[in-house]
Design a protein around this motif. Sequence first.
Motif, mmCIF file in Angstrom:
data_model
loop_
_atom_site.group_PDB
_atom_site.id
_atom_site.type_symbol
_atom_site.label_atom_id
_atom_site.label_comp_id
_atom_site.label_asym_id
_atom_site.label_seq_id
_atom_site.Cartn_x
_atom_site.Cartn_y
_atom_site.Cartn_z
ATOM 1 N N LYS A 6 0.857 -1.181 0.000
ATOM 2 C CA LYS A 6 0.000 0.000 0.000
ATOM 3 C C LYS A 6 0.896 1.236 0.000
ATOM 4 O O LYS A 6 1.721 1.410 0.893
ATOM 5 N N ILE A 7 0.757 2.061 -1.008
ATOM 6 C CA ILE A 7 1.580 3.264 -1.130
ATOM 7 C C ILE A 7 0.708 4.478 -0.851
ATOM 8 O O ILE A 7 -0.339 4.655 -1.457
ATOM 9 N N LEU A 22 9.201 13.536 -5.974
ATOM 10 C CA LEU A 22 10.260 13.096 -6.896
ATOM 11 C C LEU A 22 11.371 12.373 -6.142
ATOM 12 O O LEU A 22 11.891 11.356 -6.615
ATOM 13 N N GLY A 23 11.703 12.878 -4.968
ATOM 14 C CA GLY A 23 12.721 12.225 -4.146
ATOM 15 C C GLY A 23 12.279 10.838 -3.712
ATOM 16 O O GLY A 23 13.057 9.881 -3.748
ATOM 17 N N ARG A 24 11.017 10.729 -3.313
ATOM 18 C CA ARG A 24 10.479 9.434 -2.910
ATOM 19 C C ARG A 24 10.469 8.459 -4.079
ATOM 20 O O ARG A 24 10.848 7.289 -3.947
ATOM 21 N N LEU A 25 10.081 8.968 -5.240
ATOM 22 C CA LEU A 25 10.068 8.158 -6.449
ATOM 23 C C LEU A 25 11.481 7.683 -6.801
ATOM 24 O O LEU A 25 11.697 6.510 -7.127
ATOM 25 N N TYR A 26 12.449 8.571 -6.703
ATOM 26 C CA TYR A 26 13.842 8.229 -6.978
ATOM 27 C C TYR A 26 14.330 7.124 -6.039
ATOM 28 O O TYR A 26 14.941 6.138 -6.468
ATOM 29 N N ARG A 27 14.034 7.288 -4.758
ATOM 30 C CA ARG A 27 14.473 6.279 -3.781
ATOM 31 C C ARG A 27 13.829 4.923 -4.052
ATOM 32 O O ARG A 27 14.501 3.889 -3.964
ATOM 33 N N CYS A 28 12.548 4.931 -4.410
ATOM 34 C CA CYS A 28 11.870 3.669 -4.738
ATOM 35 C C CYS A 28 12.519 2.991 -5.945
ATOM 36 O O CYS A 28 12.710 1.775 -5.958
ATOM 37 N N ALA A 29 12.867 3.779 -6.938
ATOM 38 C CA ALA A 29 13.505 3.221 -8.132
ATOM 39 C C ALA A 29 14.901 2.684 -7.802
ATOM 40 O O ALA A 29 15.277 1.607 -8.269
ATOM 41 N N GLU A 33 12.119 -1.002 -5.981
ATOM 42 C CA GLU A 33 10.758 -1.271 -5.541
ATOM 43 C C GLU A 33 9.773 -1.062 -6.692
ATOM 44 O O GLU A 33 8.682 -1.629 -6.674
ATOM 45 N N ILE A 34 10.170 -0.223 -7.643
ATOM 46 C CA ILE A 34 9.391 -0.028 -8.861
ATOM 47 C C ILE A 34 10.358 -0.057 -10.038
ATOM 48 O O ILE A 34 11.529 0.310 -9.886
ATOM 49 N N PRO A 35 9.902 -0.513 -11.183
ATOM 50 C CA PRO A 35 10.787 -0.534 -12.355
ATOM 51 C C PRO A 35 11.210 0.887 -12.752
ATOM 52 O O PRO A 35 10.433 1.838 -12.629
ATOM 53 N N ALA A 36 12.424 1.008 -13.229
ATOM 54 C CA ALA A 36 12.961 2.311 -13.624
ATOM 55 C C ALA A 36 12.094 2.968 -14.702
ATOM 56 O O ALA A 36 11.902 4.188 -14.688
ATOM 57 N N VAL A 37 11.556 2.181 -15.604
ATOM 58 C CA VAL A 37 10.724 2.753 -16.671
ATOM 59 C C VAL A 37 9.453 3.365 -16.079
ATOM 60 O O VAL A 37 8.996 4.413 -16.535
ATOM 61 N N ASP A 38 8.886 2.748 -15.052
ATOM 62 C CA ASP A 38 7.711 3.321 -14.385
ATOM 63 C C ASP A 38 8.085 4.605 -13.653
ATOM 64 O O ASP A 38 7.329 5.585 -13.667
ATOM 65 N N ALA A 39 9.229 4.598 -12.985
ATOM 66 C CA ALA A 39 9.694 5.793 -12.291
ATOM 67 C C ALA A 39 9.885 6.936 -13.282
ATOM 68 O O ALA A 39 9.525 8.083 -12.995
ATOM 69 N N TYR A 40 10.434 6.629 -14.437
ATOM 70 C CA TYR A 40 10.644 7.642 -15.469
ATOM 71 C C TYR A 40 9.310 8.223 -15.932
ATOM 72 O O TYR A 40 9.149 9.445 -16.026
ATOM 73 N N ARG A 41 8.351 7.367 -16.196
ATOM 74 C CA ARG A 41 7.036 7.829 -16.652
ATOM 75 C C ARG A 41 6.361 8.700 -15.592
ATOM 76 O O ARG A 41 5.779 9.737 -15.901
ATOM 77 N N LEU A 42 6.431 8.264 -14.354
ATOM 78 C CA LEU A 42 5.832 9.051 -13.281
ATOM 79 C C LEU A 42 6.552 10.379 -13.100
ATOM 80 O O LEU A 42 5.927 11.401 -12.799
ATOM 81 N N SER A 43 7.870 10.375 -13.289
ATOM 82 C CA SER A 43 8.614 11.632 -13.154
ATOM 83 C C SER A 43 8.214 12.629 -14.239
ATOM 84 O O SER A 43 8.192 13.838 -13.989
ATOM 85 N N LEU A 44 7.878 12.147 -15.418
ATOM 86 C CA LEU A 44 7.403 13.051 -16.478
ATOM 87 C C LEU A 44 6.064 13.671 -16.093
ATOM 88 O O LEU A 44 5.815 14.854 -16.358
#
Length: 74
Positions: A6-7, A22-29, A33-44
């Motif tokens: 649960k996020i 963005l920092g949280r997303l970076y740390r997860c990647a 914990e999440i695929p880098a491609v998903d992190a990239y898409r979410l960062s956009l």
Amino acid sequence: MTDKKKIRISRLRNAGDVRHELGRLYRCARREEIPAVDAYRLSLILKTLLGSIEADDFERRLLALEVQHEHKSY
């Protein structure tokens, strides 16, 4: 049912909130914990949201200056 963790999703109301997310997303990647491609898409998406927040802030500040200028003109 899947074992997805649960996020908690924070409200993103200002540039600081987006920066934090963005920092949280970076740390997860980085922890994979999440695929880098998903992190990239979410960062956009976050980058687009940040641009919208900045434009809104600029618009409010400009309007305040215009109102202030109108009151000084009289």
